[in-house]
Write an enzyme that holds these catalytic residues in place. Structure first.
Site, short mmCIF file in Angstrom:
data_model
loop_
_atom_site.label_atom_id
_atom_site.label_comp_id
_atom_site.label_asym_id
_atom_site.label_seq_id
_atom_site.Cartn_x
_atom_site.Cartn_y
_atom_site.Cartn_z
N LYS A 88 43.51 -0.50 -11.03
CA LYS A 88 43.01 -1.24 -12.20
C LYS A 88 41.49 -1.28 -12.23
O LYS A 88 40.88 -1.20 -13.31
CB LYS A 88 43.59 -2.66 -12.20
CG LYS A 88 45.06 -2.73 -12.56
CD LYS A 88 45.30 -2.20 -13.98
CE LYS A 88 46.74 -2.35 -14.41
NZ LYS A 88 46.97 -1.83 -15.77
N TYR A 147 47.20 -1.58 -6.39
CA TYR A 147 47.10 -2.09 -7.76
C TYR A 147 45.66 -2.46 -8.09
O TYR A 147 45.14 -2.14 -9.17
CB TYR A 147 48.02 -3.28 -7.94
CG TYR A 147 48.17 -3.75 -9.37
CD1 TYR A 147 48.99 -3.06 -10.25
CD2 TYR A 147 47.48 -4.87 -9.83
CE1 TYR A 147 49.12 -3.47 -11.57
CE2 TYR A 147 47.61 -5.29 -11.14
CZ TYR A 147 48.43 -4.60 -12.01
OH TYR A 147 48.56 -5.01 -13.31
N ASN A 186 49.25 0.53 -21.94
CA ASN A 186 49.86 -0.65 -21.34
C ASN A 186 50.76 -0.31 -20.15
O ASN A 186 50.95 -1.13 -19.26
CB ASN A 186 50.69 -1.38 -22.41
CG ASN A 186 51.56 -2.47 -21.82
OD1 ASN A 186 51.07 -3.49 -21.36
ND2 ASN A 186 52.87 -2.24 -21.82
N ILE A 214 51.57 3.12 -28.38
CA ILE A 214 51.73 2.07 -27.37
C ILE A 214 52.55 2.60 -26.22
O ILE A 214 53.70 3.02 -26.39
CB ILE A 214 52.41 0.83 -27.98
CG1 ILE A 214 51.70 0.38 -29.25
CG2 ILE A 214 52.46 -0.31 -26.96
CD1 ILE A 214 52.50 -0.59 -30.10
#
Length: 222
Positions: A209, A205, A138, A58
Site C-alpha cells: 500500500k 500489506y 479497489n 471498478i
C-alpha cells in the site's frame, strides 16, 4: 495543475492532504461514496442530473467497498465496467433495476500482464466515447499475515502482484488507451492507514500500500 490534452488526475480522499490514494473503506463509506455520488456521478451541487456518458471501471466490485462504490454509482449518466473474481447476484439485480449500463467481468487481477491486457481490450471495445473516464483501483488482498521471518515467495509475490504491480500496469493501460478521448480522466486508488504506519504482522500489506501511494503520487507528477 491543468495542462492541455485531457490529463489524468489521481485523487486522494481523507486526511485533507493531496496525493494519489483514498483512505480506508470505513471512512470512505460515508465520505468518499457520497462525494462520488454528487460530484462524479452526474449530479451537480444543485442536484441537477446531467445527460452524459461517464465511464467508471471498478476493480474488486463484488464485495465490500467495491460493491458499495458500484451501488453508489448506479445513477443515470454513468456507465460501469465492474470486474471481480466472484459474482454478487444481489448487486447485479440492483444494477439491472437501475437501468444504468453495467458490464460484469470475472477476471483474476493477480497477474500484472494479463490484468493490463484485459483492461486495454475492454477500453478498445467501447462503442462510444465517454464524457469522462475513471479507473477505481479497489481490488486487493491482505494475506500473508504474520512475522517477517515467515515470509515466503509463494505468498508474498502474488500479494505484491495483486496489490501493487497489477494496479500499476492497469493504470498504464488505462492512460494509454483513453488518451484518444477528449475528456477528463481520473485514477482513484484505495489505500489504507497501513500505508503510512507500520502494523505488526502486516509487513507485506504495509509495503504494498505504501508503494501504491507513491506510485499514484508519481502519476500526479507526470
Amino acid at each position: 495543475k491543468a495542462v492541455p490534452g485531457c490529463p489524468p488526475r489521481a485523487l486522494r480522499r481523507g486526511g485533507g492532504t493531496r496525493g494519489g490514494t483514498a483512505t480506508s473503506p470505513h471512512s470512505l463509506r460515508h465520505s468518499c461514496t457520497s462525494l462520488l455520488y454528487r460530484r462524479t456521478c452526474g449530479l451537480s451541487d444543485r442536484g441537477t442530473m446531467s445527460e452524459a456518458n461517464h465511464l467508471y471501471i471498478i476493480t474488486g466490485a463484488s464485495r465490500g467497498l467495491g460493491a458499495a462504490l458500484t451501488n453508489a454509482l448506479l445513477v443515470p449518466g454513468n456507465r460501469l465496467i465492474c470486474v471481480a473474481r466472484s459474482r454478487n447476484n444481489e448487486l447485479e439485480r440492483i444494477a439491472t433495476m437501475s437501468g444504468v449500463p453495467v458490464a460484469w467481468h470475472l477476471q483474476d487481477l493477480s497477474q500484472a500482464g494479463p490484468a493490463a491486457t484485459w483492461l486495454a481490450s475492454v477500453i478498445d471495445t467501447l462503442d462510444q466515447p465517454p464524457t469522462s473516464a475513471t479507473l477505481i483501483l479497489n481490488a486487493g488482498v491482505v494475506e500473508p499475515i504474520g512475522p517477517v521471518s515467515r515470509l515466503q515467495e509463494s505468498t508474498l509475490v502474488p500479494h505484491l502482484l495483486t496489490n501493487l504491480a497489477a494496479p500499476m500496469t492497469m493504470t498504464a493501460a488505462f492512460l494509454e488507451r483513453t488518451e484518444k478521448y477528449d475528456c477528463p480522466r481520473k485514477v482513484l486508488a484505495i489505500s489504507s492507514g497501513a500505508a503510512r504506519r507500520p502494523i505488526e504482522g502486516w509487513s507485506a500489506y504495509c509495503a504494498g500500500k505504501a508503494g501504491l501511494d507513491m506510485f499514484m503520487r508519481s502519476v500526479n507528477a507526470e
